[in-house]
Design a protein around this motif. Structure first.
Motif, PDB file in Angstrom:
ATOM      1  N   SER A  73       0.540  -1.134  -0.014  1.00 19.25           N
ATOM      2  CA  SER A  73       0.066   0.022   0.004  1.00 19.25           C
ATOM      3  C   SER A  73       0.950   1.207   0.156  1.00 19.25           C
ATOM      4  CB  SER A  73      -0.999  -0.076   1.282  1.00 19.25           C
ATOM      5  OG  SER A  73      -1.337   1.154   1.471  1.00 19.25           O
ATOM      6  N   SER A  75       0.340   3.800   1.620  1.00 21.44           N
ATOM      7  CA  SER A  75       0.578   4.013   3.130  1.00 21.44           C
ATOM      8  C   SER A  75       1.848   3.578   3.642  1.00 21.44           C
ATOM      9  CB  SER A  75      -0.526   3.736   3.834  1.00 21.44           C
ATOM     10  OG  SER A  75      -0.971   2.471   4.032  1.00 21.44           O
ATOM     11  N   GLU A 102      -1.658  -5.499  -0.379  1.00 22.76           N
ATOM     12  CA  GLU A 102      -3.012  -5.345   0.554  1.00 22.76           C
ATOM     13  C   GLU A 102      -4.317  -5.522  -0.441  1.00 22.76           C
ATOM     14  OE1 GLU A 102      -0.477  -3.702   0.877  1.00 22.76           O
ATOM     15  OE2 GLU A 102      -0.052  -3.210   3.060  1.00 22.76           O
ATOM     16  N   GLN A 103      -4.442  -4.765  -1.564  1.00 24.55           N
ATOM     17  CA  GLN A 103      -5.446  -4.866  -2.425  1.00 24.55           C
ATOM     18  C   GLN A 103      -5.582  -5.960  -3.315  1.00 24.55           C
ATOM     19  OE1 GLN A 103      -6.766  -0.868  -3.549  1.00 24.55           O
ATOM     20  NE2 GLN A 103      -6.547  -0.304  -1.253  1.00 24.55           N
ATOM     21  N   LYS A 510     -16.182  14.477  15.448  1.00 28.71           N
ATOM     22  CA  LYS A 510     -16.804  15.351  14.433  1.00 28.71           C
ATOM     23  C   LYS A 510     -16.175  16.683  13.928  1.00 28.71           C
ATOM     24  CE  LYS A 510     -20.888  12.860  13.722  1.00 28.71           C
ATOM     25  NZ  LYS A 510     -20.651  11.772  14.416  1.00 28.71           N
ATOM     26  N   ASN A 513     -12.847  16.129  12.525  1.00 26.78           N
ATOM     27  CA  ASN A 513     -12.794  15.025  11.567  1.00 26.78           C
ATOM     28  C   ASN A 513     -11.918  13.976  11.946  1.00 26.78           C
ATOM     29  OD1 ASN A 513     -14.057  15.231   9.149  1.00 26.78           O
ATOM     30  ND2 ASN A 513     -12.963  17.185   8.394  1.00 26.78           N
ATOM     31  N   ASN A 515     -11.178   9.942  13.072  1.00 21.83           N
ATOM     32  CA  ASN A 515     -11.833   8.583  13.011  1.00 21.83           C
ATOM     33  C   ASN A 515     -12.092   8.086  14.182  1.00 21.83           C
ATOM     34  OD1 ASN A 515     -12.294   8.483  10.072  1.00 21.83           O
ATOM     35  ND2 ASN A 515     -10.108   7.972   9.897  1.00 21.83           N
ATOM     36  N   LEU A 516     -13.005   7.429  14.383  1.00 23.02           N
ATOM     37  CA  LEU A 516     -13.206   6.406  15.677  1.00 23.02           C
ATOM     38  C   LEU A 516     -13.379   4.948  15.453  1.00 23.02           C
ATOM     39  CD1 LEU A 516     -16.145   8.239  17.568  1.00 23.02           C
ATOM     40  CD2 LEU A 516     -14.169   8.687  17.879  1.00 23.02           C
ATOM     41  N   GLY A 517     -12.685   4.177  15.972  1.00 21.29           N
ATOM     42  CA  GLY A 517     -12.579   2.758  15.829  1.00 21.29           C
ATOM     43  C   GLY A 517     -13.783   1.891  16.176  1.00 21.29           C
ATOM     44  N   ALA A 518     -13.892   0.736  16.091  1.00 25.17           N
ATOM     45  CA  ALA A 518     -15.132   0.111  16.192  1.00 25.17           C
ATOM     46  C   ALA A 518     -15.655   0.092  17.910  1.00 25.17           C
ATOM     47  CB  ALA A 518     -15.102  -1.456  16.033  1.00 25.17           C
ATOM     48  N   LYS A 523      -9.336   6.606  16.630  1.00 24.04           N
ATOM     49  CA  LYS A 523      -8.392   5.788  15.885  1.00 24.04           C
ATOM     50  C   LYS A 523      -6.831   6.558  15.260  1.00 24.04           C
ATOM     51  CE  LYS A 523      -8.286   3.149  11.637  1.00 24.04           C
ATOM     52  NZ  LYS A 523      -7.236   2.207  12.291  1.00 24.04           N
ATOM     53  N   LEU A 535      -5.403  10.815  11.527  1.00 27.56           N
ATOM     54  CA  LEU A 535      -5.180  11.115  10.134  1.00 27.56           C
ATOM     55  C   LEU A 535      -5.402  12.528   9.844  1.00 27.56           C
ATOM     56  CD1 LEU A 535      -6.902   7.810   8.770  1.00 27.56           C
ATOM     57  CD2 LEU A 535      -4.513   8.579   8.093  1.00 27.56           C
ATOM     58  N   PRO A 599     -15.244  22.805   0.680  1.00 25.51           N
ATOM     59  CA  PRO A 599     -15.260  23.000   2.222  1.00 25.51           C
ATOM     60  C   PRO A 599     -14.291  23.779   2.849  1.00 25.51           C
ATOM     61  CG  PRO A 599     -14.543  20.694   1.546  1.00 25.51           C
ATOM     62  CD  PRO A 599     -14.756  21.606   0.348  1.00 25.51           C
ATOM     63  N   GLU A 619      -7.082  21.771  -0.247  1.00 29.68           N
ATOM     64  CA  GLU A 619      -6.683  20.481   0.134  1.00 29.68           C
ATOM     65  C   GLU A 619      -6.522  19.420  -0.769  1.00 29.68           C
ATOM     66  OE1 GLU A 619      -5.741  19.443   3.851  1.00 29.68           O
ATOM     67  OE2 GLU A 619      -5.342  21.369   3.587  1.00 29.68           O
ATOM     68  N   CYS A 621      -9.223  17.991  -2.422  1.00 28.03           N
ATOM     69  CA  CYS A 621     -10.120  16.763  -2.602  1.00 28.03           C
ATOM     70  C   CYS A 621     -10.754  16.357  -4.007  1.00 28.03           C
ATOM     71  CB  CYS A 621     -11.249  16.772  -1.667  1.00 28.03           C
ATOM     72  SG  CYS A 621     -12.294  18.385  -1.994  1.00 28.03           S
TER      73      CYS A 621
END
Lengths: 653, 138
Positions: A73, A75, A102-103, A510, A513, A515-518, A523, A535, A599, A619, A621
């Motif tokens: 990847s 990354s 990975e993919q 939020k 921006n 990320n939250l894990g499960a 995260k 991130l 945005p 940025e 996007c």
């Protein structure tokens, strides 16, 4: 005339990770005939020095204008390979990664030739992209110098102190009236049994006195926007209705206040007044008037506190103040809560007074707690003779509650049992456990000491039932090692309650921006290699908001997050990714649709009536490019032409 | 020979491509029919790209981005959401089954969901049969 692209394709075996599934040498042969591919080879580990040298040599010998590395990847090694091509004078953006590990190889192990076919398509697509890439140079830009720390528990305190010590200005925002977090509630700390407040309060004082730190307690970040190096935040300072500088902590206001409500700091084991201070070493050292409890902030209804205050510190006319600040970096240290009673049907949690959680027991053990450090059961104040401790309450229970291990409970339960036995030597302590996890330094020895010296009885097994029988809590459980059922009449039951992300975690994620894990914890950018970064550029994590941690781990992560923030803030300028949107003024009709889609407010219609992009704000996007009705907007190195040709490479023929 | 659909997957870099990477790391296998294209944001996906893929011969197109509210670029996924919804209506008007285009939210932690999504989508398209412009081998 434009130079005809000469692309080199470098296929990595990654040991057997790719080569075990994908025919790597076959790929190298097949791709050589493809348009503009001037060179191809395969090698065991492209990321190794010899692998990188192969790429460098080929660039020089074959006059390559672009490079595709088919490997893991982007990354993982995109930076490695871009750095390598730069070494020999090729622009870093002329190197792209085709992710065939990975993919592809890792997920299609059982599919015969198909992974090789898919890998070939992926590589062809990336070749189509690279041959149309333009060379770019990063845009340098200024950044703000301050660091925002959200959360004043031990992790946030440590982070703030480290960042400030390095010479940076810090604003620490804490939503409670005092800093200190949960650590301020603890009695002693494992495995050394030093008193929690004794080691915490010097840090709190140091923070409060530090010339580079501004503490905003009883405050919340209302809004935050921006990007790495340039965040702007609006912080609400809620009114405490007490002038912090004038308050001399005499306590006269508290004595006369007629309102008594549940004391949160003591975990509901006690009451407090509407005007109160959570504990005597609180920082800022001032009383706070809780408006939810107060009779109405109205001298006509009640003004006992204001009348009693000789220092004239009480001011009913205070209102929220809003602080606007720019920050270069943000450290999120928002901590944990206990898994709520409402979620637990088991063990009589929230139903029986004599079933308490770990934090309540900490308050009972604390010399400054509601019982003055004497363990008394809440129902009748008696000193309990039999105490049952239940571990993993709400943890490691994927069917009903949280599937994860809360990490700190094995150790604090052992500490609780030990401290109980020290105060009640004739008492009996029983611990029901699934496993004992004592992986920290000197932790296992501590557990052994509790089992052998303090003679705490450890029972491996779960509690099946718990019920009030007369004055006792009857606990039915299993002793798996003895292979028999156990029945204990306990005076007090202590639950090692699971820990969950603190209440505002979702909202914070939020706003920034993130990320939250499960399981709802923040995260991190990489679970092993970037454990303190998010991130979102310039936002770092410290403490239990990112996952269950004990004090040493929280402090370490606080220092880690601080180091990342210092690294960022110490740079004179930050480089901004040059992959931004470009505008073809001949095609732009000036409709302005793009302006509303951005945005980041990076687009505007200029005085000539066409769209103009601010490269610093953009940025990259590409959302505007896809929304432009005349195709006047184009995202550098991900243009419509590039995407179209990538699609064709995947699907065509 | 069994119909093996050709599928294109547009994955945003921050969530879905990272989710696909996680599927790889956790060895969650799925059918190899879908070939991924990683883009910065699902908002970068123009309906023209989806139509182009279908016209080039794809039997199905997956667009996958961050969950609503989680977009790395704040709101690109909302734009995609609307664009794909509109496109599905248009496809229907032109006589193409809108189920050939699928929009899915896959976060960086949802490796399992990514694998399951590709598996389901491949099965669904197999069921639907070749697309009107399909160049998949029968």
């Amino acid at each position: 005339m434009a130079i005809k692209p000469r692309i080199g394709v470098f296929i990595c075996h990654c040991g057997e990770n790719i080569a075990g599934t994908v025919d790597v040498s076959g790929l190298a042969e097949d791709i050589i005939g493809y348009d503009n591919v001037a060179f191809s080879t395969d090698y065991e580990y492209m990321c190794s020095d010899p692998g990188q040298n192969k790429i460098k040599e080929a660039i020089e010998e074959e006059n390559l204008t672009g490079v595709v590395v088919a490997a893991c990847s982007p990354s993982m090694h995109e930076e490695t390979f871009r750095g390598a091509v730069e070494d020999v004078g090729l622009n870093r953006y002329q190197c792209e990664i085709a992710n065939i590990r990975e993919q592809c190889s890792w997920v299609h192990g059982e599919d015969g030739d198909k992974p090789t076919e898919k890998a070939l398509k992926i590589i062809k697509g990336v070749v189509e992209k690279v041959k149309r890439n333009v060379s770019m140079e990063p845009v340098e830009r200024e950044h703000a110098d301050k660091c925002l720390v959200i959360g004043g528990g031990i992790a946030g305190i440590q982070a703030a102190l480290d960042v400030a010590e390095a010479g940076n200005e810090v604003i620490l925002v804490e939503k409670e009236p005092t800093i200190g977090g949960h650590m301020a509630q603890l009695s002693e700390t494992f495995p050394t049994l030093d008193c929690s407040q004794c080691i915490l309060t010097p840090k709190m004082v140091e923070l409060n006195q530090h010339p580079n730190i501004e503490l905003l307690a009883y405050s919340e970040v209302k809004e935050i926007s921006g990007y790495v190096g340039n965040y702007s935040a609006q912080i609400e300072r809620k009114p405490t209705y007490v002038d912090t500088d004038a308050c001399n902590l005499c306590g006269d206001c508290e004595d006369v206040c007629p309102v008594e409500v549940t004391d949160e700091f003591n975990q509901g084991l006690d009451t407090r007044k509407a005007i109160n201070i959570p504990f005597s070493q609180a920082i800022p050292s001032s009383y706070t008037l809780d408006t939810d409890a107060c009779l109405g902030l109205n001298p006509l209804r009640c003004s006992e506190c204001a009348e009693a205050c000789d220092a004239d510190a009480i001011d009913f006319d205070q209102s929220s103040e809003y602080v606007e600040e720019e920050f270069g970096a943000v450290i999120v240290a928002t901590g944990y809560d206990l898994y709520p009673k409402e979620e637990m049907g088991e063990y009589g949690y929230g139903k029986y007074e004599d079933v308490v959680d770990g934090l309540q027991f900490e308050r009972m053990l604390s010399a400054t707690g509601p019982t003055g450090g004497v363990v008394r059961r809440p129902s009748d104040g008696k000193i309990p003779e039999n105490v049952v401790f239940i571990q993993c309450s709400g943890s490691r229970d994927p069917e009903n509650h949280n599937s994860y291990c809360s990490k700190i409970c094995c150790m604090y339960t052992a500490k609780h049992a030990k401290l109980y036995k020290e105060t009640v030597p004739d008492g009996n302590a029983y611990v029901f456990y699934i496993d004992i996890r004592a992986g920290g330094k000197d932790y296992e020895e501590f557990i052994q000491d509790v089992q052998e010296e303090d003679r705490v009885l450890y029972l491996k097994g779960k509690v099946s039932k718990l019920k009030r029988v007369d004055e006792k809590m009857r606990v039915w459980g299993l002793d798996e090692i003895a292979g028999e059922r156990v029945e204990i009449d306990a005076d007090l039951v202590v639950l090692a309650q699971s820990i969950v992300p603190s209440k505002g975690t979702d909202e914070t994620s939020k706003k920034l921006n993130l990320n939250l894990g499960a399981n709802g914890f923040f995260k991190e950018a990489h679970p092993k290699l970037r454990p303190v970064e998010s991130l979102t550029g310039g936002v770092f994590f410290a403490g239990t908001g990112q996952g269950p941690k004990d004090i040493p781990d929280s402090v370490s992560q606080g220092s880690g997050a601080a180091a990342k923030a210092i690294d960022l803030l110490s740079k004179p300028t930050l480089s901004h990714d040059p992959q931004v949107v470009e505008i073809d003024e001949d095609l732009c009709s000036g409709c302005g649709l793009c302006v509303g889609q951005c945005p980041y407010d990076a687009l505007e219609i200029n005085s000539r009536g066409v769209a103009e992009v601010n490269e610093i704000l953009c940025e990259g996007c590409g959302t505007c490019a896809s929304g432009c009705p005349t195709n006047a907007l184009s995202l550098r190195n991900l243009t419509d032409e590039q995407l179209t040709e990538m699609i064709h490479a995947h699907i065509g023929d | 020979m069994e119909f093996e659909p050709k599928l294109v997957g547009f994955l945003c870099k921050w969530c879905s491509s990272a989710g696909a990477d996680l599927a790889g790391v956790s060895r969650k296998s799925y059918p190899p029919n879908l070939v991924p294209i990683t883009v910065n944001c699902s908002g970068r996906i123009d309906v023209n790209h989806i139509v182009r893929a279908l016209k080039d011969g794809a039997d199905g197109v997956l667009v996958s981005g961050c969950h609503p509210g989680d977009c790395h670029y704040t709101s690109g996924n909302y734009k995609t959401w609307r664009r794909v919804a509109l496109l599905k209506h248009v496809l229907e008007d032109f006589g193409m089954n809108p189920d050939r285009v699928r929009l899915e939210w896959v976060s960086a932690t949802e490796g399992e969901k990514f694998a399951r999504t590709v598996e389901e989508f491949t099965d669904e398209i197999k069921e639907l049969g070749p697309g009107p412009f399909s160049n998949a081998k029968e």
